[in-house]
Motif scaffolding. Structure first.
Motif, PDB file in Angstrom:
ATOM      1  N   VAL A   1      63.212  -9.686   5.565  1.00 58.13           N
ATOM      2  CA  VAL A   1      63.721  -9.383   6.737  1.00 58.13           C
ATOM      3  C   VAL A   1      63.177  -8.336   7.673  1.00 58.13           C
ATOM      4  CG1 VAL A   1      65.916  -8.675   7.683  1.00 58.13           C
ATOM      5  CG2 VAL A   1      66.002 -10.399   5.705  1.00 58.13           C
ATOM      6  N   ALA A   2      62.805  -7.272   7.050  1.00 60.86           N
ATOM      7  CA  ALA A   2      62.338  -6.000   7.931  1.00 60.86           C
ATOM      8  C   ALA A   2      61.080  -6.321   8.442  1.00 60.86           C
ATOM      9  CB  ALA A   2      62.098  -5.036   7.047  1.00 60.86           C
ATOM     10  N   ARG A   3      60.210  -7.265   7.612  1.00 62.41           N
ATOM     11  CA  ARG A   3      58.704  -7.694   7.925  1.00 62.41           C
ATOM     12  C   ARG A   3      58.962  -8.499   9.200  1.00 62.41           C
ATOM     13  NH1 ARG A   3      56.496 -12.041   6.770  1.00 62.41           N
ATOM     14  NH2 ARG A   3      57.746 -12.395   4.929  1.00 62.41           N
ATOM     15  N   VAL A   4      59.539  -9.760   9.118  1.00 60.99           N
ATOM     16  CA  VAL A   4      59.818 -10.666  10.543  1.00 60.99           C
ATOM     17  C   VAL A   4      60.177  -9.865  11.612  1.00 60.99           C
ATOM     18  CG1 VAL A   4      59.558 -12.382   9.027  1.00 60.99           C
ATOM     19  CG2 VAL A   4      61.762 -11.662   9.762  1.00 60.99           C
ATOM     20  N   VAL A   5      61.613  -9.086  11.375  1.00 64.37           N
ATOM     21  CA  VAL A   5      61.937  -8.224  12.671  1.00 64.37           C
ATOM     22  C   VAL A   5      61.096  -7.548  13.259  1.00 64.37           C
ATOM     23  CG1 VAL A   5      63.629  -6.764  13.535  1.00 64.37           C
ATOM     24  CG2 VAL A   5      64.294  -8.540  11.866  1.00 64.37           C
ATOM     25  N   GLN A   6      60.200  -6.578  12.282  1.00 59.77           N
ATOM     26  CA  GLN A   6      58.954  -5.597  12.995  1.00 59.77           C
ATOM     27  C   GLN A   6      57.998  -6.516  13.566  1.00 59.77           C
ATOM     28  OE1 GLN A   6      57.757  -3.415   9.687  1.00 59.77           O
ATOM     29  NE2 GLN A   6      59.954  -2.657   9.140  1.00 59.77           N
ATOM     30  N   THR A   7      57.738  -7.867  13.127  1.00 60.97           N
ATOM     31  CA  THR A   7      56.571  -8.471  13.465  1.00 60.97           C
ATOM     32  C   THR A   7      56.823  -9.305  14.999  1.00 60.97           C
ATOM     33  OG1 THR A   7      55.638  -8.836  11.327  1.00 60.97           O
ATOM     34  CG2 THR A   7      54.925 -10.584  13.219  1.00 60.97           C
ATOM     35  N   TRP A   8      58.131 -10.033  14.943  1.00 60.29           N
ATOM     36  CA  TRP A   8      58.511 -10.915  16.058  1.00 60.29           C
ATOM     37  C   TRP A   8      59.495 -10.485  16.995  1.00 60.29           C
ATOM     38  CZ3 TRP A   8      54.776 -13.870  16.236  1.00 60.29           C
ATOM     39  CH2 TRP A   8      53.988 -14.522  15.182  1.00 60.29           C
ATOM     40  N   PHE A   9      60.313  -9.408  16.699  1.00 63.80           N
ATOM     41  CA  PHE A   9      61.529  -9.043  17.522  1.00 63.80           C
ATOM     42  C   PHE A   9      60.951  -7.724  18.228  1.00 63.80           C
ATOM     43  CE2 PHE A   9      63.135 -12.039  14.673  1.00 63.80           C
ATOM     44  CZ  PHE A   9      64.387 -12.732  15.388  1.00 63.80           C
ATOM     45  N   ARG A  10      60.013  -7.932  18.917  1.00 64.09           N
ATOM     46  CA  ARG A  10      59.350  -6.803  19.630  1.00 64.09           C
ATOM     47  C   ARG A  10      59.652  -6.876  21.123  1.00 64.09           C
ATOM     48  NH1 ARG A  10      53.550  -7.266  19.042  1.00 64.09           N
ATOM     49  NH2 ARG A  10      54.162  -9.628  18.831  1.00 64.09           N
ATOM     50  N   PRO A  11      59.772  -5.607  21.761  1.00 62.91           N
ATOM     51  CA  PRO A  11      59.941  -5.662  23.259  1.00 62.91           C
ATOM     52  C   PRO A  11      58.948  -6.711  24.181  1.00 62.91           C
ATOM     53  CG  PRO A  11      59.973  -3.544  22.433  1.00 62.91           C
ATOM     54  CD  PRO A  11      59.771  -4.268  21.529  1.00 62.91           C
ATOM     55  N   GLU A  12      57.781  -6.496  23.709  1.00 67.95           N
ATOM     56  CA  GLU A  12      56.712  -7.359  24.381  1.00 67.95           C
ATOM     57  C   GLU A  12      56.868  -8.888  24.317  1.00 67.95           C
ATOM     58  OE1 GLU A  12      54.474  -5.589  21.161  1.00 67.95           O
ATOM     59  OE2 GLU A  12      56.240  -4.934  22.273  1.00 67.95           O
ATOM     60  N   GLY A  13      57.829  -9.510  23.323  1.00 68.97           N
ATOM     61  CA  GLY A  13      58.205 -10.784  23.249  1.00 68.97           C
ATOM     62  C   GLY A  13      59.253 -11.293  23.864  1.00 68.97           C
ATOM     63  N   LEU A  14      59.955 -10.355  24.444  1.00 67.04           N
ATOM     64  CA  LEU A  14      61.518 -10.338  25.062  1.00 67.04           C
ATOM     65  C   LEU A  14      61.622 -10.815  26.294  1.00 67.04           C
ATOM     66  CD1 LEU A  14      64.724  -9.945  24.229  1.00 67.04           C
ATOM     67  CD2 LEU A  14      64.301  -7.653  24.661  1.00 67.04           C
ATOM     68  N   THR A  15      62.497 -12.026  26.388  1.00 69.61           N
ATOM     69  CA  THR A  15      63.013 -12.327  27.894  1.00 69.61           C
ATOM     70  C   THR A  15      64.460 -12.095  27.790  1.00 69.61           C
ATOM     71  OG1 THR A  15      61.066 -13.861  27.818  1.00 69.61           O
ATOM     72  CG2 THR A  15      63.177 -14.073  29.519  1.00 69.61           C
ATOM     73  N   VAL A  16      64.846 -11.431  28.969  1.00 65.79           N
ATOM     74  CA  VAL A  16      66.431 -11.304  28.985  1.00 65.79           C
ATOM     75  C   VAL A  16      66.891 -11.860  30.274  1.00 65.79           C
ATOM     76  CG1 VAL A  16      68.022  -9.355  29.260  1.00 65.79           C
ATOM     77  CG2 VAL A  16      66.049  -8.893  27.938  1.00 65.79           C
ATOM     78  N   GLY A  17      68.009 -12.501  30.250  1.00 61.03           N
ATOM     79  CA  GLY A  17      68.539 -13.132  31.460  1.00 61.03           C
ATOM     80  C   GLY A  17      70.155 -12.783  31.469  1.00 61.03           C
ATOM     81  N   THR A  18      70.686 -12.297  32.649  1.00 64.06           N
ATOM     82  CA  THR A  18      72.245 -12.191  32.842  1.00 64.06           C
ATOM     83  C   THR A  18      72.633 -12.820  33.995  1.00 64.06           C
ATOM     84  OG1 THR A  18      71.272 -10.423  34.636  1.00 64.06           O
ATOM     85  CG2 THR A  18      71.511  -9.656  32.303  1.00 64.06           C
ATOM     86  N   LEU A  19      73.834 -13.203  33.794  1.00 66.27           N
ATOM     87  CA  LEU A  19      74.522 -14.101  34.632  1.00 66.27           C
ATOM     88  C   LEU A  19      75.706 -13.233  35.277  1.00 66.27           C
ATOM     89  CD1 LEU A  19      74.974 -17.050  36.040  1.00 66.27           C
ATOM     90  CD2 LEU A  19      76.833 -17.173  34.106  1.00 66.27           C
ATOM     91  N   ILE A  20      75.813 -13.028  36.387  1.00 70.06           N
ATOM     92  CA  ILE A  20      77.177 -12.219  36.977  1.00 70.06           C
ATOM     93  C   ILE A  20      77.484 -13.389  38.161  1.00 70.06           C
ATOM     94  CG2 ILE A  20      78.097 -10.233  38.269  1.00 70.06           C
ATOM     95  CD1 ILE A  20      75.643  -8.743  37.032  1.00 70.06           C
ATOM     96  N   GLY A  21      78.834 -13.592  38.359  1.00 74.37           N
ATOM     97  CA  GLY A  21      79.505 -14.337  39.217  1.00 74.37           C
ATOM     98  C   GLY A  21      80.642 -13.272  39.665  1.00 74.37           C
ATOM     99  N   ALA A  22      81.594 -14.197  40.434  1.00 78.38           N
ATOM    100  CA  ALA A  22      82.734 -13.630  40.711  1.00 78.38           C
ATOM    101  C   ALA A  22      83.793 -13.171  39.827  1.00 78.38           C
ATOM    102  CB  ALA A  22      83.721 -14.705  41.791  1.00 78.38           C
ATOM    103  N   GLU A  23      84.548 -12.037  39.932  1.00 77.74           N
ATOM    104  CA  GLU A  23      85.254 -11.561  38.794  1.00 77.74           C
ATOM    105  C   GLU A  23      86.469 -12.546  38.587  1.00 77.74           C
ATOM    106  OE1 GLU A  23      85.144  -9.146  36.996  1.00 77.74           O
ATOM    107  OE2 GLU A  23      83.770  -7.759  38.089  1.00 77.74           O
TER     108      GLU A  23
END
Length: 431
Positions: free
Chosen positions: A409-431
């Protein structure tokens, strides 16, 4: 037409033994007889999806699933539908990134009719310009519905941001302008079908109560005359390596909507024989299970989100491990993102053995309990055997899953869950 018997996988995760046969034209057949009196599932898995498209053929794979509803040169749409209705079958189809799949669950005595009908339309597909225009209109309606869904819009923004070159970055339906051009592209649409919808890209899966020998003989007679294309398929696109975090922010002005956070990490294409694929599945279960620390923190303790879902979609090529979180207040989007990264940071150092045993045991039991009907068994075989794999990889995957350690578990997280492989999306609408 010569037929090869590749072998059989002994019963393990699946509740039955699976026979594997290959016709001389390349079509592969998986037969899984089960004690389900009077019920059988017939599934056609075409290894054709968005992955096989180019910028000039966007949306063609999904379009083909609609055109296949038009029947064949000898049996039109109305006749095909009437015959299916007379069998009492439950029928559905879908096309996404790697596969186009056609499901039929039917009373056993009508399986020969289903085989005849399916072979007829796949080998002798027939449609005209009016059919094409009607299909394009239906797709346009589906596109409009997706465009009116904020979650669909955010999902497409995230995939489009994550994949700069690979077709995974565009919608399965294609863009609006692609759909509008379909009625004028009949020649190209036929060429796409002739290139990709061939016996070598086809897997037939039969599970349930059926006569194995008679079914295999009918498949051989019905599909054995299906020729391979005369021209080679074009090369598939390759996504360049991502080197930094990517972000996309989607505004929503069409009405009130909860803020949403999507986070996707690039991970390798799914390989059921690779121990990393099993370890990534354990990471998914550790993040999303009812006993997960992240869920407990965000839902119960701090009450920052309404819910979360996602995980690995098991694509053939480099894919996204997605987290989709419905956040209560837009001011907490950064707080929730930080909490996710901190949870992964904890997993990157390992996981407590007790929690690992609990999550693994629960997931394995739940999965096996779900394999109690022909549809589920056939669907599992279809999903795992992509790329010519044998059904034995199902047991291989779950054996690897059961042996995943805290260090894995530690190895795959360290290998693949890195900032350089991350894409972040947000959705904001009317309250």
């Amino acid at each position: 037409m010569f037929l090869l018997l590749f072998g059989a996988a002994q019963a393990g995760v699946l509740p039955t033994e699976v026979q594997v046969h290959e016709l001389s034209n390349g079509l592969t057949v998986y037969l899984a007889p089960m004690d389900t009196p009077g019920v059988v599932a017939w599934q056609t898995w075409m290894e054709v999806g968005v992955r096989n498209e180019t910028a000039e053929s966007r949306g063609y794979a999904h379009l083909q699933t609609r055109l296949l509803d038009n029947g064949s040169e000898t049996l039109g749409q109305e006749q095909y539908e009437e015959q299916i209705l007379l069998t009492g079958a439950e029928e559905s189809s879908w096309s996404w990134l790697d596969n186009s799949v056609f499901h039929i669950t039917v009373p056993s005595e009508h399986l020969p009719t289903v085989i005849m009908l399916e072979a007829n339309r796949f080998l002798h597909l027939d449609w005209d310009d009016a059919d094409l225009e009607l299909a394009a209109g239906g797709i346009q309606g589906s596109h409009n519905m997706q465009a009116a869904n904020p979650v669909e819009r955010l999902t497409q923004e995230v995939f489009g941001t994550a994949f700069s070159s690979h077709p995974y970055g565009w919608p399965a339906l294609g863009y609006a302008e692609d759909i509008g051009n379909h009625p004028k592209e009949g020649k190209d649409i036929r060429a796409f079908y002739d290139t990709w919808y061939r016996p070598s890209t086809t897997r037939i899966v039969v599970a349930g109560d059926f006569d194995v020998e008679a079914t295999l003989t009918q498949i051989q007679l019905s599909y054995g005359v299906w020729p391979e294309p005369k021209t080679a398929a074009p090369p598939l696109a390759i996504e360049p390596e991502q080197t930094e975090t990517r972000r996309t922010d989607t505004g929503w002005t069409e009405g009130a909507v909860s803020p949403r956070l999507m986070m996707g990490w690039k991970i390798p294409g799914f390989d059921p024989e690779d121990k990393d694929s099993a370890a990534i599945q354990v990471v998914q279960d550790l993040l999303f299970s009812e006993v997960a620390d992240l869920r407990g923190d965000l839902v119960d303790t701090r009450s920052l989100i309404y819910g979360m879902e996602g995980g690995s979609y098991r694509f053939a090529d480099a894919q996204l491990f997605m987290l989709d979180l419905e956040v209560k207040h837009k001011d907490d989007l950064k707080v929730v993102e930080k909490a996710v990264l901190e949870a992964l940071g904890v997993l990157s150092t390992g996981v407590q053995e007790e929690q690992l045993l609990l999550v693994r045991g629960h997931a394995l039991a739940e999965y096996r309990l779900g394999l109690d009907n022909p549809y589920a068994v056939a669907d599992t075989i279809g999903r795992f055997t992509y790329g010519g794999r044998g059904p034995e990889v199902i047991d291989t995957f779950f054996r690897n899953y059961a042996e995943v350690t805290a260090e894995d578990v530690a190895r795959v997280v360290q290998t693949w869950f890195r900032p350089e492989g991350l894409t972040v999306g947000t959705l904001i609408g009317a309250e």
